[in-house]
Design an enzyme around this catalytic site. Structure first.
Site, short mmCIF file in Angstrom:
data_model
loop_
_atom_site.label_atom_id
_atom_site.label_comp_id
_atom_site.label_asym_id
_atom_site.label_seq_id
_atom_site.Cartn_x
_atom_site.Cartn_y
_atom_site.Cartn_z
CB SER A 225 -0.71 -2.03 -3.42
OG SER A 225 -0.21 -0.79 -2.98
CB SER B 22 -0.98 0.07 1.18
OG SER B 22 -1.82 -1.06 1.19
CG ASP C 70 -2.14 1.78 -4.36
OD1 ASP C 70 -1.44 1.43 -3.40
OD2 ASP C 70 -2.12 1.21 -5.46
#
Length: 370
Positions: A285, A247, A287
């Site tokens: 991830s 992330s 984001d």
């Protein structure tokens, strides 16, 4: 160039120390704190062999401006993560509390810590409600993330330490245990000055960089990842975490007068800056990006009505057709913030002897243009 463009307050190198040109003109500190009023504070927790974590606090108007709302917007490139308070932000287009960044399992105690801190401030604590903004990235590669090592008092300490001026980067605050492109990552910041007619404004970025796979890494337009593929413990055969997981949280600040929708438009440009460093946006991830404007102070506050009389607010803002230079500033500042997080970070060994190597600066420099 100023000294603070080249090194952090602790003397760690920043990307510009490599002598590689980047477009745009930074502010005096090349940091989010170049936006007047913005302050940053850290609590860094390094204990024994297994604790490598912490808390970052960003105060949009500093301590003196606590509770005075900013126009704000946010955007999620991929939702495998958390940023609290965003439903209210979407509803009102405003941000009043500090923005906190920590590890995935510390969102709760940091949230509580922000409330504890705010209600102790003067003047009297708010009579309505508090919806703190707390974002996270996963530091479980290096730190005992399940151990509840981050407590409310650590959030309070980060808030108490928040200051303007040069900002430390790399293995500090919420970025202490984070990794980026298979190297040690963490906290990074940068800024760009934007001319708007006779006026001048600043766009600042702050990242908690914990994303990207080594093979993707691109620096100043050069695809360097394949040339730096060795010494990559996170992609060893016995590691189950996929490359690119982890992330990134990005906070954008500006003193340009903007509408909430224009702040959201800045947040939507963050992925373009990240893409310049190589990422394609991993499924694993989270984001998530937030942008705020410190202009128009006194507007966009939400409070219980004190009178039956009609009330109105006014906003001054940059015309939509003049927003392109601010978009460009976001892209440039985000890219450099990630590079600063990488170059300032130090090799770190954490839980179970796991290691995250610092990016080899001499080798990196040899791959880049002058």
């Amino acid at each position: 160039m100023t000294t603070s463009w080249h090194s952090t307050p602790a003397g760690r190198p920043r990307f510009r120390s490599l002598g590689v040109p980047l477009p745009g003109t930074p502010g005096p500190y090349n940091a989010i704190t170049d936006v007047p009023g913005v302050t940053v504070g850290y609590t860094t927790l390094v204990e024994g062999a297994s604790v490598r974590t912490g808390v970052t606090a960003i105060l949009p108007r500093g301590r003196a401006g606590l509770g005075r709302a900013c126009a704000a917007g946010w955007h999620s490139l991929n939702g495998n993560g958390e940023m609290t308070g965003t439903t209210w932000l979407s509803e009102t287009g405003s941000l009043a509390p500090p923005v906190m960044i920590t590890n995935t399992y510390a969102v709760g105690p940091v949230h509580r810590g922000v409330i504890d801190w705010i209600v102790r401030q003067e003047p009297a604590p708010p009579s309505e409600w508090l919806l703190p903004v707390v974002a996270e990235t996963w530091d479980g590669w290096l730190s005992d993330i399940h151990g509840s090592h981050v407590r409310p008092e650590h959030a309070v300490a980060a808030l108490e330490s928040a200051a303007g001026g040069p900002v430390e980067e790399g293995c500090v605050g919420g970025g202490t245990g984070m990794n980026c492109y298979g190297f040690k990552g963490g906290s990074g910041t940068s800024s760009r000055v934007v001319a708007h007619g006779a006026d001048s404004y600043t766009v600042g970025a702050f990242v908690q960089a914990n994303f990207g796979s080594r093979r993707e890494l691109t620096v100043a337009g050069v695809h360097v990842g394949p040339e730096l593929a060795d010494d990559n413990p996170m992609e060893a055969p016995d590691v189950v975490v996929p490359p690119g997981a982890g992330s990134i949280i990005v906070v954008i600040a500006t003193d340009a007068p903007l509408l909430p929708g224009q702040c959201a438009a800045l947040a939507r440009r963050v992925p373009l800056g990240l893409a310049r460093t190589g990422t394609s946006g991993s499924h694993f991830s989270g984001d998530i990006f937030l942008a705020f404007s410190t202009a128009n102070e006194g507007a966009l506050n939400s409070a219980f009505p004190k009178t039956d009389e009609a009330e109105y607010e006014s906003l001054r803002f940059v015309p939509w057709g003049r927003m392109d230079p601010f978009y460009e500033a976001v892209v440039r500042a985000v890219e450099e913030s990630v590079l600063n997080a990488l170059t300032a970070a130090e090799t770190t060994v954490g839980r179970e002897g796991r290691r995250s190597p610092a990016i080899p600066l001499d080798r990196l420099r040899s791959l880049l243009p002058s």
